[in-house]
Scaffold this motif. Structure first.
Motif, PDB file in Angstrom:
ATOM      1  N   LEU A   9       0.691  -1.256  -0.074  1.00 20.27           N
ATOM      2  CA  LEU A   9      -0.160  -0.181   0.017  1.00 20.27           C
ATOM      3  C   LEU A   9       0.873   1.499   0.171  1.00 20.27           C
ATOM      4  O   LEU A   9       0.549   2.253  -0.871  1.00 20.27           O
ATOM      5  CB  LEU A   9      -0.766   0.024   1.194  1.00 20.27           C
ATOM      6  N   ILE A  10       1.728   1.122   0.845  1.00 18.31           N
ATOM      7  CA  ILE A  10       2.767   2.501   0.834  1.00 18.31           C
ATOM      8  C   ILE A  10       3.421   2.413  -0.631  1.00 18.31           C
ATOM      9  O   ILE A  10       3.754   3.458  -1.129  1.00 18.31           O
ATOM     10  CB  ILE A  10       3.924   1.998   1.835  1.00 18.31           C
ATOM     11  N   LYS A  13       1.181   4.258  -2.940  1.00 19.78           N
ATOM     12  CA  LYS A  13       1.099   5.881  -2.684  1.00 19.78           C
ATOM     13  C   LYS A  13       2.391   6.419  -2.956  1.00 19.78           C
ATOM     14  O   LYS A  13       2.285   7.483  -3.633  1.00 19.78           O
ATOM     15  CB  LYS A  13       0.547   5.720  -1.263  1.00 19.78           C
TER      16      LYS A  13
END
Length: 168
Positions: A9-10, A13
């Motif tokens: 997820l990081i 982003k």
């Protein structure tokens, strides 16, 4: 959980939607690496044999290198550690060390000695057997007149310790 859920997820982003392409001309370093890598992969058994040969040459070559990491102990000193039972007082340790020093007096093969009650001898390096301050511990550094005298003195002190200092 962190590696499976949060790291992707990081990454989504932080990373851009599309990576910039490397359509430029490859560098000389990359070309040189590719020129070594492709033949090494194509002739893998030759590469493996060359690596095994280099390993063998390194092992044989180590026999010709001077071994100076642990130099020979050519100092005419003897360290005597005196450890009493752990409930012994520092005054009892001092008394036992004084008794041991009486046996050293008058020995022609001993130049001098230094006693340290409650701690180890002062050293200017980090020894593996560092002695911390304890009331039940003492150390004597004995300097003999020669290396041969050191060996004879150690033998005599071992007999003395077994005979007169049982339990210490």
């Amino acid at each position: 959980v962190v590696a499976v859920l949060f790291a992707p997820l990081i990454g989504v982003k932080i990373l851009p939607k599309a990576m910039k392409g490397h359509h430029d001309k490859p560098s000389r370093l990359l070309n040189g690496f590719r020129a070594l890598l492709l033949p090494a992969m194509r002739f893998r058994w030759v590469t493996v044999a060359a690596c095994v040969g280099l390993l063998g040459a390194a092992i044989v070559g180590m026999g010709h290198v001077q071994q100076q990491f642990f130099p020979a102990s050519d100092r005419p000193e003897v360290l005597v550690d005196m450890t009493l039972p752990q409930n012994a007082s520092i005054s009892e340790t001092k008394a036992q060390m004084d008794r041991f020093e009486q046996a050293l007096k008058g020995d022609a093969e001993i130049k001098r000695w230094s006693s340290y009650v409650g701690q180890g001898a002062i050293r200017f390096y980090l020894p593996l057997d560092q002695q911390l301050s304890n009331a039940f511990f003492g150390q004597i550094v004995i300097e003999t007149v020669s290396l041969e005298a050191r060996d004879r003195t150690m033998a005599r002190l071992n007999v003395l310790a077994r005979r007169d200092f049982v339990g210490t």
